[in-house]
Every structure is written in structure tokens, then in C-alpha cells.
Design a protein around this motif. Structure first.
Motif, PDB file in Angstrom:
ATOM      1  N   ALA A   1       0.835  -1.198   0.000  1.00  0.00           N
ATOM      2  CA  ALA A   1       0.000   0.000   0.000  1.00  0.00           C
ATOM      3  C   ALA A   1       0.878   1.260   0.000  1.00  0.00           C
ATOM      4  O   ALA A   1       0.851   2.047   0.937  1.00  0.00           O
ATOM      5  CB  ALA A   1      -0.920  -0.021   1.208  1.00  0.00           C
ATOM      6  N   PRO A   2       1.638   1.473  -1.074  1.00  0.00           N
ATOM      7  CA  PRO A   2       2.563   2.607  -1.075  1.00  0.00           C
ATOM      8  C   PRO A   2       1.872   3.967  -0.975  1.00  0.00           C
ATOM      9  O   PRO A   2       2.406   4.891  -0.362  1.00  0.00           O
ATOM     10  CB  PRO A   2       3.322   2.459  -2.393  1.00  0.00           C
ATOM     11  CG  PRO A   2       2.460   1.599  -3.252  1.00  0.00           C
ATOM     12  CD  PRO A   2       1.716   0.706  -2.311  1.00  0.00           C
ATOM     13  N   THR A   3       0.701   4.105  -1.540  1.00  0.00           N
ATOM     14  CA  THR A   3      -0.014   5.378  -1.456  1.00  0.00           C
ATOM     15  C   THR A   3      -0.410   5.674  -0.019  1.00  0.00           C
ATOM     16  O   THR A   3      -0.216   6.786   0.478  1.00  0.00           O
ATOM     17  CB  THR A   3      -1.265   5.356  -2.355  1.00  0.00           C
ATOM     18  OG1 THR A   3      -0.868   5.044  -3.683  1.00  0.00           O
ATOM     19  CG2 THR A   3      -1.976   6.693  -2.344  1.00  0.00           C
TER      20      THR A   3
ATOM     21  N   TRP B   1      -5.249  -2.508  -5.837  1.00  0.00           N
ATOM     22  CA  TRP B   1      -5.850  -3.799  -5.501  1.00  0.00           C
ATOM     23  C   TRP B   1      -7.053  -3.673  -4.572  1.00  0.00           C
ATOM     24  O   TRP B   1      -7.780  -4.630  -4.357  1.00  0.00           O
ATOM     25  CB  TRP B   1      -4.810  -4.712  -4.841  1.00  0.00           C
ATOM     26  CG  TRP B   1      -4.155  -4.052  -3.669  1.00  0.00           C
ATOM     27  CD1 TRP B   1      -2.983  -3.346  -3.685  1.00  0.00           C
ATOM     28  CD2 TRP B   1      -4.636  -3.975  -2.343  1.00  0.00           C
ATOM     29  NE1 TRP B   1      -2.713  -2.844  -2.440  1.00  0.00           N
ATOM     30  CE2 TRP B   1      -3.719  -3.214  -1.588  1.00  0.00           C
ATOM     31  CE3 TRP B   1      -5.757  -4.463  -1.690  1.00  0.00           C
ATOM     32  CZ2 TRP B   1      -3.884  -2.940  -0.246  1.00  0.00           C
ATOM     33  CZ3 TRP B   1      -5.918  -4.193  -0.341  1.00  0.00           C
ATOM     34  CH2 TRP B   1      -4.994  -3.440   0.357  1.00  0.00           C
ATOM     35  N   GLY B   2      -7.271  -2.510  -3.971  1.00  0.00           N
ATOM     36  CA  GLY B   2      -8.396  -2.358  -3.036  1.00  0.00           C
ATOM     37  C   GLY B   2      -8.215  -1.153  -2.133  1.00  0.00           C
ATOM     38  O   GLY B   2      -7.374  -0.294  -2.374  1.00  0.00           O
ATOM     39  N   GLU B   3      -9.016  -1.132  -1.079  1.00  0.00           N
ATOM     40  CA  GLU B   3      -9.055   0.025  -0.192  1.00  0.00           C
ATOM     41  C   GLU B   3      -8.277  -0.220   1.103  1.00  0.00           C
ATOM     42  O   GLU B   3      -8.335  -1.296   1.678  1.00  0.00           O
ATOM     43  CB  GLU B   3     -10.513   0.315   0.141  1.00  0.00           C
ATOM     44  CG  GLU B   3     -10.736   1.576   0.920  1.00  0.00           C
ATOM     45  CD  GLU B   3     -12.211   1.833   1.092  1.00  0.00           C
ATOM     46  OE1 GLU B   3     -12.776   2.567   0.275  1.00  0.00           O
ATOM     47  OE2 GLU B   3     -12.781   1.276   2.044  1.00  0.00           O
ATOM     48  N   VAL B   4      -7.558   0.814   1.546  1.00  0.00           N
ATOM     49  CA  VAL B   4      -6.832   0.783   2.815  1.00  0.00           C
ATOM     50  C   VAL B   4      -7.433   1.870   3.702  1.00  0.00           C
ATOM     51  O   VAL B   4      -7.706   2.975   3.242  1.00  0.00           O
ATOM     52  CB  VAL B   4      -5.324   1.068   2.605  1.00  0.00           C
ATOM     53  CG1 VAL B   4      -4.593   1.159   3.932  1.00  0.00           C
ATOM     54  CG2 VAL B   4      -4.708   0.005   1.734  1.00  0.00           C
ATOM     55  N   VAL B   5      -7.653   1.540   4.965  1.00  0.00           N
ATOM     56  CA  VAL B   5      -8.198   2.508   5.909  1.00  0.00           C
ATOM     57  C   VAL B   5      -7.094   2.909   6.883  1.00  0.00           C
ATOM     58  O   VAL B   5      -6.468   2.062   7.519  1.00  0.00           O
ATOM     59  CB  VAL B   5      -9.400   1.915   6.678  1.00  0.00           C
ATOM     60  CG1 VAL B   5      -9.907   2.900   7.712  1.00  0.00           C
ATOM     61  CG2 VAL B   5     -10.508   1.530   5.707  1.00  0.00           C
TER      62      VAL B   5
ATOM     63  N   VAL C   1       0.902   8.611   5.280  1.00  0.00           N
ATOM     64  CA  VAL C   1       1.267   8.616   6.694  1.00  0.00           C
ATOM     65  C   VAL C   1       2.645   9.250   6.894  1.00  0.00           C
ATOM     66  O   VAL C   1       2.834  10.091   7.773  1.00  0.00           O
ATOM     67  CB  VAL C   1       1.256   7.178   7.268  1.00  0.00           C
ATOM     68  CG1 VAL C   1       1.819   7.147   8.676  1.00  0.00           C
ATOM     69  CG2 VAL C   1      -0.156   6.597   7.232  1.00  0.00           C
ATOM     70  N   LEU C   2       3.618   8.852   6.094  1.00  0.00           N
ATOM     71  CA  LEU C   2       5.000   9.268   6.327  1.00  0.00           C
ATOM     72  C   LEU C   2       5.334  10.694   5.897  1.00  0.00           C
ATOM     73  O   LEU C   2       6.054  11.397   6.606  1.00  0.00           O
ATOM     74  CB  LEU C   2       5.962   8.306   5.631  1.00  0.00           C
ATOM     75  CG  LEU C   2       6.062   6.918   6.227  1.00  0.00           C
ATOM     76  CD1 LEU C   2       7.051   6.070   5.445  1.00  0.00           C
ATOM     77  CD2 LEU C   2       6.462   6.980   7.687  1.00  0.00           C
TER      78      LEU C   2
ATOM     79  N   ILE D   1      -7.991   5.208   1.587  1.00  0.00           N
ATOM     80  CA  ILE D   1      -7.082   5.395   0.450  1.00  0.00           C
ATOM     81  C   ILE D   1      -7.312   4.251  -0.525  1.00  0.00           C
ATOM     82  O   ILE D   1      -7.335   3.078  -0.128  1.00  0.00           O
ATOM     83  CB  ILE D   1      -5.606   5.383   0.910  1.00  0.00           C
ATOM     84  CG1 ILE D   1      -5.351   6.447   1.970  1.00  0.00           C
ATOM     85  CG2 ILE D   1      -4.669   5.527  -0.272  1.00  0.00           C
ATOM     86  CD1 ILE D   1      -5.481   7.858   1.494  1.00  0.00           C
ATOM     87  N   GLN D   2      -7.448   4.566  -1.792  1.00  0.00           N
ATOM     88  CA  GLN D   2      -7.652   3.539  -2.807  1.00  0.00           C
ATOM     89  C   GLN D   2      -6.310   3.133  -3.394  1.00  0.00           C
ATOM     90  O   GLN D   2      -5.586   3.962  -3.947  1.00  0.00           O
ATOM     91  CB  GLN D   2      -8.579   4.064  -3.914  1.00  0.00           C
ATOM     92  CG  GLN D   2      -9.019   3.004  -4.881  1.00  0.00           C
ATOM     93  CD  GLN D   2      -9.878   1.934  -4.228  1.00  0.00           C
ATOM     94  OE1 GLN D   2     -10.706   2.217  -3.378  1.00  0.00           O
ATOM     95  NE2 GLN D   2      -9.675   0.702  -4.621  1.00  0.00           N
TER      96      GLN D   2
END
Length: 74
Positions: free
Chosen positions: A15-17, A50-54, A22-23, A46-47
Motif C-alpha cells: 500500500a505505497p499510497t 488492488w483495493g481500499e486501505v483505511v 502517513v509518512l 485510500i484507494q
């Protein structure tokens, strides 16, 4: 304490985006409030391809109340 939900053991590759969301503010901040990714107890979605990250940032007090498994899994 920041959690990334729906990410495995290698978040910078998976999940690089989300990781950059965060960083980068944290690295560029001068003061502690500027380091906040999202307001405490709120979520940011964040999209990734491959999918969504919360992304969720929790308080130090809440992170101290987490059990060992919650700390490892979160």
C-alpha cells in the motif's frame, strides 16, 4: 499510533499510497500537531490498485490499552 487496515506484513510494498500519506506529513512536520495524518478517532480511506486501505490514528492512551495481539495485528 497509526493503523493501516487491510494491509499485511509489508505495507510499503502493498500500500505505497497509504504509507506515503502517513509518512510524508510526519517527515515534513515541525510540530507535533502537524504530524497528524487524520484527526484522532477518525478514518481516512485510500484507494490502492488492488483495493481500499483505511488509515486510523489512535491516541497514545488508546494504544496503551491494546493487548499484545491487537498491537501485532494492527
Amino acid at each position: 499510533f497509526v493503523t493501516l487496515k487491510n494491509v499485511g506484513h509489508c505495507p510499503n510494498h502493498e500500500a505505497p499510497t497509504a504509507v506515503s500519506q502517513v509518512l510524508i506529513p510526519w517527515l515534513n512536520a515541525d510540530g507535533s500537531e502537524e504530524r497528524r495524518v487524520v484527526p484522532l478517532d477518525s478514518l481516512r480511506e485510500i484507494q490502492e490498485p488492488w483495493g481500499e486501505v483505511v488509515i486510523r490514528e489512535i491516541s497514545i492512551e488508546e494504544s496503551e490499552s491494546l493487548g499484545l495481539i491487537d498491537r501485532v495485528v494492527s
